[in-house]
Design a protein around this motif. Structure first.
Motif, mmCIF file in Angstrom:
data_model
loop_
_atom_site.group_PDB
_atom_site.id
_atom_site.type_symbol
_atom_site.label_atom_id
_atom_site.label_comp_id
_atom_site.label_asym_id
_atom_site.label_seq_id
_atom_site.Cartn_x
_atom_site.Cartn_y
_atom_site.Cartn_z
ATOM 1 N N LEU A 172 0.427 -1.486 0.076
ATOM 2 C CA LEU A 172 -0.040 -0.015 -0.152
ATOM 3 C C LEU A 172 0.988 1.376 0.383
ATOM 4 C CD1 LEU A 172 -2.896 1.195 0.254
ATOM 5 C CD2 LEU A 172 -2.397 1.002 2.611
ATOM 6 N N VAL A 173 0.831 2.020 -1.432
ATOM 7 C CA VAL A 173 1.662 3.617 -1.384
ATOM 8 C C VAL A 173 1.005 3.932 -1.396
ATOM 9 C CG1 VAL A 173 3.434 4.550 -2.630
ATOM 10 C CG2 VAL A 173 2.787 2.002 -2.885
ATOM 11 N N THR A 174 1.109 4.699 0.133
ATOM 12 C CA THR A 174 1.038 5.807 0.394
ATOM 13 C C THR A 174 1.803 7.306 0.471
ATOM 14 O OG1 THR A 174 -1.366 7.968 0.603
ATOM 15 C CG2 THR A 174 -0.895 6.418 2.010
ATOM 16 N N SER A 175 1.297 8.724 1.343
ATOM 17 C CA SER A 175 2.352 9.277 1.740
ATOM 18 C C SER A 175 2.662 9.076 3.163
ATOM 19 C CB SER A 175 2.148 10.529 2.170
ATOM 20 O OG SER A 175 1.349 11.469 0.300
ATOM 21 N N ALA A 176 3.558 9.050 3.828
ATOM 22 C CA ALA A 176 4.072 8.681 5.256
ATOM 23 C C ALA A 176 2.625 9.138 6.451
ATOM 24 C CB ALA A 176 5.321 9.251 5.660
ATOM 25 N N ALA A 177 2.096 10.419 6.773
ATOM 26 C CA ALA A 177 1.576 10.823 7.468
ATOM 27 C C ALA A 177 0.184 10.387 6.677
ATOM 28 C CB ALA A 177 1.436 12.458 7.116
ATOM 29 N N HIS A 178 -0.072 9.820 5.681
ATOM 30 C CA HIS A 178 -1.602 8.926 5.584
ATOM 31 C C HIS A 178 -1.123 7.913 6.246
ATOM 32 C CE1 HIS A 178 -4.612 8.347 1.873
ATOM 33 N NE2 HIS A 178 -5.998 9.291 3.401
ATOM 34 N N MET A 179 -0.049 7.562 6.061
ATOM 35 C CA MET A 179 -0.501 6.189 5.574
ATOM 36 C C MET A 179 -1.025 5.206 7.413
ATOM 37 S SD MET A 179 0.168 2.933 4.406
ATOM 38 C CE MET A 179 1.464 3.928 3.626
ATOM 39 N N PRO A 180 -1.419 6.311 8.099
ATOM 40 C CA PRO A 180 -2.267 4.902 9.500
ATOM 41 C C PRO A 180 -3.712 5.265 9.082
ATOM 42 C CG PRO A 180 -0.832 7.707 10.300
ATOM 43 C CD PRO A 180 -0.558 7.163 9.090
ATOM 44 N N ARG A 181 -4.448 6.173 8.467
ATOM 45 C CA ARG A 181 -5.480 6.685 8.470
ATOM 46 C C ARG A 181 -5.645 4.846 7.176
ATOM 47 N NH1 ARG A 181 -8.940 10.121 5.144
ATOM 48 N NH2 ARG A 181 -6.499 12.272 5.420
ATOM 49 N N ALA A 182 -4.844 5.408 5.967
ATOM 50 C CA ALA A 182 -5.510 4.925 4.766
ATOM 51 C C ALA A 182 -5.299 2.760 5.487
ATOM 52 C CB ALA A 182 -4.385 4.329 4.251
ATOM 53 N N MET A 183 -4.217 2.860 6.263
ATOM 54 C CA MET A 183 -3.967 1.284 6.669
ATOM 55 C C MET A 183 -5.239 0.650 7.889
ATOM 56 S SD MET A 183 -0.964 -0.665 5.601
ATOM 57 C CE MET A 183 -1.378 -1.621 6.636
ATOM 58 N N GLY A 184 -5.565 2.076 8.564
ATOM 59 C CA GLY A 184 -6.860 1.392 9.418
ATOM 60 C C GLY A 184 -8.204 0.486 8.451
ATOM 61 N N VAL A 185 -8.241 1.823 7.119
ATOM 62 C CA VAL A 185 -9.379 1.879 6.224
ATOM 63 C C VAL A 185 -9.381 0.481 5.800
ATOM 64 C CG1 VAL A 185 -9.990 2.781 4.297
ATOM 65 C CG2 VAL A 185 -10.266 4.600 6.502
ATOM 66 N N PHE A 186 -8.167 -0.011 4.676
ATOM 67 C CA PHE A 186 -7.815 -0.820 4.372
ATOM 68 C C PHE A 186 -7.684 -2.002 4.490
ATOM 69 C CE2 PHE A 186 -6.976 2.113 1.015
ATOM 70 C CZ PHE A 186 -6.823 1.699 -0.428
ATOM 71 N N ARG A 187 -7.753 -2.228 6.224
ATOM 72 C CA ARG A 187 -7.498 -3.079 7.206
ATOM 73 C C ARG A 187 -8.813 -3.865 7.587
ATOM 74 N NH1 ARG A 187 -2.405 -1.900 10.648
ATOM 75 N NH2 ARG A 187 -0.402 -2.568 10.002
ATOM 76 N N SER A 188 -9.560 -2.224 7.552
ATOM 77 C CA SER A 188 -11.262 -2.295 7.933
ATOM 78 C C SER A 188 -12.203 -3.227 6.640
ATOM 79 C CB SER A 188 -11.620 -1.524 8.555
ATOM 80 O OG SER A 188 -11.186 -0.951 9.908
ATOM 81 N N VAL A 189 -11.075 -2.611 5.680
ATOM 82 C CA VAL A 189 -12.508 -3.258 4.547
ATOM 83 C C VAL A 189 -12.074 -4.441 3.846
ATOM 84 C CG1 VAL A 189 -12.796 -2.090 1.821
ATOM 85 C CG2 VAL A 189 -13.389 -0.580 3.686
ATOM 86 N N VAL A 190 -11.519 -4.841 4.060
ATOM 87 C CA VAL A 190 -10.996 -6.059 3.427
ATOM 88 C C VAL A 190 -9.345 -6.451 4.086
ATOM 89 C CG1 VAL A 190 -11.013 -5.418 1.042
ATOM 90 C CG2 VAL A 190 -8.351 -4.449 2.010
ATOM 91 N N PRO A 191 -10.210 -7.498 5.235
ATOM 92 C CA PRO A 191 -9.227 -8.042 6.772
ATOM 93 C C PRO A 191 -8.603 -8.866 5.873
ATOM 94 C CG PRO A 191 -11.752 -8.470 6.110
ATOM 95 C CD PRO A 191 -11.639 -7.055 5.950
ATOM 96 N N ASP A 192 -9.179 -9.745 4.800
ATOM 97 C CA ASP A 192 -8.669 -10.844 4.281
ATOM 98 C C ASP A 192 -7.544 -11.147 3.514
ATOM 99 O OD1 ASP A 192 -10.093 -9.882 2.407
ATOM 100 O OD2 ASP A 192 -11.078 -11.980 2.571
ATOM 101 N N VAL A 193 -6.863 -9.687 3.351
ATOM 102 C CA VAL A 193 -5.807 -8.931 2.072
ATOM 103 C C VAL A 193 -4.193 -8.708 3.171
ATOM 104 C CG1 VAL A 193 -4.795 -7.961 0.164
ATOM 105 C CG2 VAL A 193 -7.177 -8.433 0.354
ATOM 106 N N HIS A 194 -3.034 -9.403 3.351
ATOM 107 C CA HIS A 194 -2.171 -9.356 4.081
ATOM 108 C C HIS A 194 -1.799 -7.913 3.201
ATOM 109 C CE1 HIS A 194 1.662 -9.233 6.129
ATOM 110 N NE2 HIS A 194 1.911 -9.042 4.685
ATOM 111 N N LEU A 195 -1.567 -6.806 3.647
ATOM 112 C CA LEU A 195 -0.747 -5.505 3.491
ATOM 113 C C LEU A 195 -0.158 -5.399 4.406
ATOM 114 C CD1 LEU A 195 -3.856 -3.160 3.342
ATOM 115 C CD2 LEU A 195 -3.711 -4.087 1.835
ATOM 116 N N THR A 196 1.228 -4.655 3.350
ATOM 117 C CA THR A 196 1.679 -4.395 3.564
ATOM 118 C C THR A 196 2.441 -2.986 3.630
ATOM 119 O OG1 THR A 196 4.233 -5.849 3.506
ATOM 120 C CG2 THR A 196 5.322 -3.739 3.768
ATOM 121 N N ALA A 197 2.627 -1.721 4.163
ATOM 122 C CA ALA A 197 2.783 -0.263 4.102
ATOM 123 C C ALA A 197 3.988 0.129 3.308
ATOM 124 C CB ALA A 197 2.569 0.316 5.434
ATOM 125 N N PHE A 198 3.723 0.454 2.236
ATOM 126 C CA PHE A 198 5.282 1.631 2.011
ATOM 127 C C PHE A 198 5.166 2.981 2.395
ATOM 128 C CE2 PHE A 198 8.034 2.145 -1.665
ATOM 129 C CZ PHE A 198 9.555 2.170 -1.086
#
Length: 263
Positions: free
Chosen positions: A186-212
């Protein structure tokens, strides 16, 4: 309507705009010979002075940008896909000038060619439509292929999602393109990453995500630096306030499990 009202609220509560409105209120009161007007002006001016001369903007950004560390790409297994969140392009300016115009978050896109070479089998999803309710047809994704084509990227590997207007819609609209059990960057700006990871984990909990995380805007070496730099400091503080406000709003709406999602 909810999206437009959210944008209006964000604009009004942006620190720079809010402090300006407070000082204007105070000035109007002073012109109307209200003695309390001076106090109101000071209420707006004092925080602006703090932002201008202290590293408070850096303090506000660092917890967000350091929440998710950049991964060691040599130590992670091959990924099935790369999700790139919009925000790297200015759609209106790109349309007016006839060429892609990049923002300060351009690194969301500039890292993509290198990631695609490192993971040649990975699918790519770019998700980004129009974040401006006044110009819903000016969508970021429309200019991405032209830019990446100029960079020599294999655009046949890229899937465009151009309907999303915010981070929540990025995740919801991208979900059908992901499969359970897959591993995605998951690629996004560092400051935006906490919100992005939180949302994607909630929407697609069965997909493994690595923050970039990319596009850092705060440096720890400047966390104790004082001086007079209103322009940069206010811009950085506005950025931090936008993300903290978004985290609180998404938590209240039940879109993320905690205000500051864990790594």
């Amino acid at each position: 309507m909810e999206f437009a009202l959210g944008k209006l609220f964000a604009a009004v509560t942006s620190p720079g705009n809010l402090l300006l409105l407070i000082m204007l209120t105070g000035m109007i009161a002073v012109l109307a010979r209200r003695r309390w007007g001076v106090v109101i002006m000071a209420v707006g001016l004092f925080p602006l002075l703090i932002i201008a001369v202290t590293p408070v903007s850096t303090w506000a950004l660092l917890p967000l940008e350091e929440r998710f560390s950049a991964p060691d790409l040599t130590a992670i297994p091959p990924v099935d896909g790369i999700i790139v969140l919009g925000g790297a392009l200015m759609p209106i300016a790109s349309r007016e000038h006839g060429a892609p115009q990049l923002t300060r978050d351009a690194e969301r896109l500039t890292v993509l060619p290198g990631l695609m070479r490192r993971f040649p089998q990975a699918r790519v999803v770019f998700t980004g439509g129009s974040g401006d309710p006044r110009h819903p047809d000016d969508r970021e994704a429309a200019f991405v292929l032209a830019l990446l084509t100029d960079w020599g990227v294999d655009t046949a590997r890229i899937m465009l999602e151009d309907g999303s207007r915010n981070t929540w819609e990025n995740a919801v609209n991208s979900a059908p393109l992901l499969k359970a059990g897959e591993h995605w960057l998951l690629v996004t700006s560092a400051a935006h990453m906490p919100r992005a990871m939180g949302v994607f984990r909630s929407v697609v909990p069965d997909v493994h995500l690595t923050a970039f995380p990319v596009a850092y805007n705060a440096n720890r070496t400047e966390a104790d630096r004082f001086g007079l730099n209103l322009t940069d400091n206010l811009d950085r503080f506005d950025n931090a306030a936008h993300e903290w406000r978004g985290l609180v709003a998404y938590r209240l709406a039940g879109r993320i499990p905690t205000v500051l999602p864990s790594p």
